[in-house]
Design a protein around this motif. Structure first.
Motif, PDB file in Angstrom:
ATOM      1  N   ILE A 104      -8.016  -7.678  -7.702  1.00 30.49           N
ATOM      2  CA  ILE A 104      -7.774  -6.331  -8.232  1.00 30.49           C
ATOM      3  C   ILE A 104      -8.463  -6.166  -9.579  1.00 30.49           C
ATOM      4  O   ILE A 104      -9.114  -5.147  -9.840  1.00 30.49           O
ATOM      5  CB  ILE A 104      -6.253  -6.082  -8.363  1.00 30.49           C
ATOM      6  CG1 ILE A 104      -5.601  -6.010  -6.984  1.00 30.49           C
ATOM      7  CG2 ILE A 104      -5.981  -4.806  -9.152  1.00 30.49           C
ATOM      8  CD1 ILE A 104      -4.086  -5.980  -7.031  1.00 30.49           C
TER       9      ILE A 104
ATOM     10  N   SER B 207       0.806  -1.206   0.000  1.00 32.15           N
ATOM     11  CA  SER B 207       0.000   0.000   0.000  1.00 32.15           C
ATOM     12  C   SER B 207       0.840   1.257   0.000  1.00 32.15           C
ATOM     13  O   SER B 207       0.338   2.341  -0.265  1.00 32.15           O
ATOM     14  CB  SER B 207      -0.928   0.002   1.222  1.00 32.15           C
ATOM     15  OG  SER B 207      -0.161   0.074   2.413  1.00 32.15           O
TER      16      SER B 207
ATOM     17  N   THR C 264       0.301  -2.939 -11.157  1.00 29.29           N
ATOM     18  CA  THR C 264       0.263  -4.086 -10.240  1.00 29.29           C
ATOM     19  C   THR C 264       0.477  -5.431 -10.930  1.00 29.29           C
ATOM     20  O   THR C 264       0.881  -6.390 -10.273  1.00 29.29           O
ATOM     21  CB  THR C 264      -1.081  -4.140  -9.485  1.00 29.29           C
ATOM     22  OG1 THR C 264      -2.159  -4.214 -10.430  1.00 29.29           O
ATOM     23  CG2 THR C 264      -1.264  -2.907  -8.611  1.00 29.29           C
TER      24      THR C 264
ATOM     25  N   ARG D  33      -3.427   6.214  -6.594  1.00 27.97           N
ATOM     26  CA  ARG D  33      -4.508   5.707  -7.440  1.00 27.97           C
ATOM     27  C   ARG D  33      -5.692   5.201  -6.624  1.00 27.97           C
ATOM     28  O   ARG D  33      -6.842   5.373  -7.018  1.00 27.97           O
ATOM     29  CB  ARG D  33      -3.957   4.608  -8.353  1.00 27.97           C
ATOM     30  CG  ARG D  33      -2.974   5.165  -9.377  1.00 27.97           C
ATOM     31  CD  ARG D  33      -2.165   4.121 -10.068  1.00 27.97           C
ATOM     32  NE  ARG D  33      -1.195   4.769 -10.969  1.00 27.97           N
ATOM     33  CZ  ARG D  33       0.082   4.453 -11.033  1.00 27.97           C
ATOM     34  NH1 ARG D  33       0.582   3.512 -10.230  1.00 27.97           N
ATOM     35  NH2 ARG D  33       0.894   5.079 -11.869  1.00 27.97           N
ATOM     36  N   LYS D  34      -5.410   4.592  -5.490  1.00 28.22           N
ATOM     37  CA  LYS D  34      -6.506   4.044  -4.688  1.00 28.22           C
ATOM     38  C   LYS D  34      -7.407   5.140  -4.131  1.00 28.22           C
ATOM     39  O   LYS D  34      -8.638   5.043  -4.257  1.00 28.22           O
ATOM     40  CB  LYS D  34      -5.956   3.179  -3.563  1.00 28.22           C
ATOM     41  CG  LYS D  34      -7.042   2.477  -2.747  1.00 28.22           C
ATOM     42  CD  LYS D  34      -6.449   1.486  -1.763  1.00 28.22           C
ATOM     43  CE  LYS D  34      -7.529   0.725  -1.016  1.00 28.22           C
ATOM     44  NZ  LYS D  34      -6.957  -0.311  -0.120  1.00 28.22           N
TER      45      LYS D  34
ATOM     46  N   ALA E 144     -12.312  -2.950  -3.956  1.00 32.96           N
ATOM     47  CA  ALA E 144     -11.106  -2.127  -4.048  1.00 32.96           C
ATOM     48  C   ALA E 144     -10.498  -1.858  -2.679  1.00 32.96           C
ATOM     49  O   ALA E 144      -9.268  -1.839  -2.523  1.00 32.96           O
ATOM     50  CB  ALA E 144     -11.430  -0.808  -4.756  1.00 32.96           C
TER      51      ALA E 144
ATOM     52  N   ASN F 125      -2.261   1.061  -2.990  1.00 29.05           N
ATOM     53  CA  ASN F 125      -2.214   2.497  -3.280  1.00 29.05           C
ATOM     54  C   ASN F 125      -0.885   2.845  -3.925  1.00 29.05           C
ATOM     55  O   ASN F 125       0.045   3.312  -3.259  1.00 29.05           O
ATOM     56  CB  ASN F 125      -2.410   3.315  -2.004  1.00 29.05           C
ATOM     57  CG  ASN F 125      -2.441   4.805  -2.321  1.00 29.05           C
ATOM     58  OD1 ASN F 125      -2.714   5.191  -3.451  1.00 29.05           O
ATOM     59  ND2 ASN F 125      -2.157   5.633  -1.339  1.00 29.05           N
TER      60      ASN F 125
ATOM     61  N   VAL G 231      -7.009  -3.488  -3.766  1.00 32.94           N
ATOM     62  CA  VAL G 231      -6.210  -2.594  -4.602  1.00 32.94           C
ATOM     63  C   VAL G 231      -5.148  -1.880  -3.763  1.00 32.94           C
ATOM     64  O   VAL G 231      -5.478  -1.223  -2.769  1.00 32.94           O
ATOM     65  CB  VAL G 231      -7.114  -1.551  -5.295  1.00 32.94           C
ATOM     66  CG1 VAL G 231      -6.262  -0.531  -6.061  1.00 32.94           C
ATOM     67  CG2 VAL G 231      -8.081  -2.254  -6.245  1.00 32.94           C
TER      68      VAL G 231
ATOM     69  N   THR H 248      -8.346   2.891 -13.299  1.00 37.97           N
ATOM     70  CA  THR H 248      -8.516   1.445 -13.410  1.00 37.97           C
ATOM     71  C   THR H 248      -7.437   0.833 -14.297  1.00 37.97           C
ATOM     72  O   THR H 248      -6.887  -0.226 -13.984  1.00 37.97           O
ATOM     73  CB  THR H 248      -9.906   1.084 -13.959  1.00 37.97           C
ATOM     74  OG1 THR H 248     -10.092   1.695 -15.245  1.00 37.97           O
ATOM     75  CG2 THR H 248     -11.001   1.549 -13.019  1.00 37.97           C
TER      76      THR H 248
ATOM     77  N   VAL I 216      -3.990   1.102 -12.490  1.00 37.07           N
ATOM     78  CA  VAL I 216      -3.856   0.076 -11.452  1.00 37.07           C
ATOM     79  C   VAL I 216      -3.386  -1.236 -12.075  1.00 37.07           C
ATOM     80  O   VAL I 216      -2.513  -1.927 -11.526  1.00 37.07           O
ATOM     81  CB  VAL I 216      -5.190  -0.124 -10.704  1.00 37.07           C
ATOM     82  CG1 VAL I 216      -5.165  -1.399  -9.872  1.00 37.07           C
ATOM     83  CG2 VAL I 216      -5.475   1.079  -9.807  1.00 37.07           C
TER      84      VAL I 216
END
Length: 358
Positions: free
Chosen positions: A26, A8, A141, A89-90, A196, A202, A200, A134, A137
């Protein structure tokens, strides 16, 4: 493998997730969020006659209800996407989901045309926060070997969201009330937000350069002015003073954006990339494709319903083959791109996009 807590706080490529189960979570989260955004693009097209009667609105006003969402989404896509890369992004994704969900609910409860237009405007702002994040991410990742597959799924969901939006909107218009159209985005937003929050990371990009405020403003002005010309030109006349002034403002802002971005060490959009013939041709093909598709949907839905007397569901089914074919071909794009090689003479738009995005 890094723990979720350490992930994160990671930046850029360090946010790569190596756990396949978490990557699936994700991908599910970002695809649900994307589906909510795309479904709202096409959903209201089905209910044009009912909305016009409900608010005693002219065709121009109804078109503004439909297009103000796309306008705000297109105008703010670049700056809000860049903001997400810097801020994280999160949090931008979650804030966009919250704004989008509230605005969608407000649209469903609208008591006037003005309230509907305002709600759709804010929904577009939320969508502009969601859509680029989106994809970012996924690229930050997913490892190199899995990224193209994930983007292919993302692209397929983009097409599927349009189909889902049209079909469910038609069912709701025929069997219930047009206001229920906005229930689907709210449900999808809640599901995406819950997923999320759990899955997901960050991620963000580290940069020494300031946020490109001038580029953001000129891009917003250019997109807004040029779309206004296309929207109002047929109504007021292509040579009307307001139309001409908007065209001039849009062209000057677009030129100013390009000149400014060429001088920036960290541009909002590196316009030099369009010197690549593959990217330029693919982008032009995408512009033509989605421009024609949007025009077809806006014109044919009211024609089928108001002129031919078809139900919303029948009108949607009539257009379904085109949308379904687009969704299937988008999902196959990564495989086609891999087989065609890195430099075909005229790549399909979806292949070019899939090759450039990672």
């Amino acid at each position: 493998m890094s723990s979720p807590d350490s992930l994160s706080h990671m930046n850029g490529p360090d946010a790569t997730v190596h756990d396949p189960r978490r990557r699936r979570a994700i991908l599910i989260a970002v695809c649900i969020a994307l589906m909510a955004v795309i479904a709202s693009v096409s959903g209201l097209n089905v209910a044009q006659p009912q909305v016009a009667v409900e608010f005693d609105a002219s065709q121009s006003t109804v078109l503004w209800m439909i297009n103000i969402y796309t306008l705000s989404l297109a105008a703010l896509l670049l700056p809000l996407g860049a903001l997400g890369d810097r801020v994280g992004r999160k949090p931008i994704l979650l804030a966009g989901l919250a704004l989008f969900g509230i605005a969608s609910a407000a649209a469903g409860l609208a008591t006037s045309a003005a309230m509907m237009i305002a709600a759709r405007l804010f929904a577009g702002v939320g969508a502009a926060m969601i859509m680029p994040v989106t994809l970012a991410v996924i690229t930050s990742t997913f490892p190199d070997g899995e990224r193209s597959k994930a983007i292919g799924i993302w692209t397929g969901v983009a097409g599927g969201g349009g189909i889902l939006g049209m079909y469910l909107s038609a069912v709701l218009v025929d069997w219930a009330n047009w206001r229920w159209l906005f229930l689907l985005p709210v449900v999808l937003v809640v599901a995406a937000a819950v997923t999320a929050l759990r899955a997901v990371p960050n991620s963000r990009e580290q940069t020494r350069h300031r946020f490109d405020v001038v580029g953001s403003l000129t891009s917003v002005v250019a997109v807004t002015a040029l779309i206004y010309v296309l929207h109002e030109g047929p109504l007021h006349g292509w040579t009307a003073p307001l139309t001409t002034a908007s065209l001039l403002v849009g062209v000057v802002a677009a030129i100013g954006f390009v000149v400014w971005e060429l001088r920036r060490p960290a541009p909002l959009l590196d316009v030099r990339l369009f010197g690549d013939r593959r990217l330029a041709s693919g982008s032009l093909a995408l512009l033509a494709l989605f421009g024609v598709q949007a025009g077809i949907f806006v014109v044919l839905f009211p024609y089928f319903q108001a002129v031919l007397g078809w139900s919303g569901l029948r009108a949607t089914v009539a257009l379904m083959p085109m949308a379904a074919t687009m969704m299937l071909s988008s999902g196959l794009a990564p495989r086609v791109a891999a087989r065609a090689g890195p430099a075909p003479p005229w790549p399909p738009a979806s292949c070019s996009a899939a090759r450039v995005w990672p």
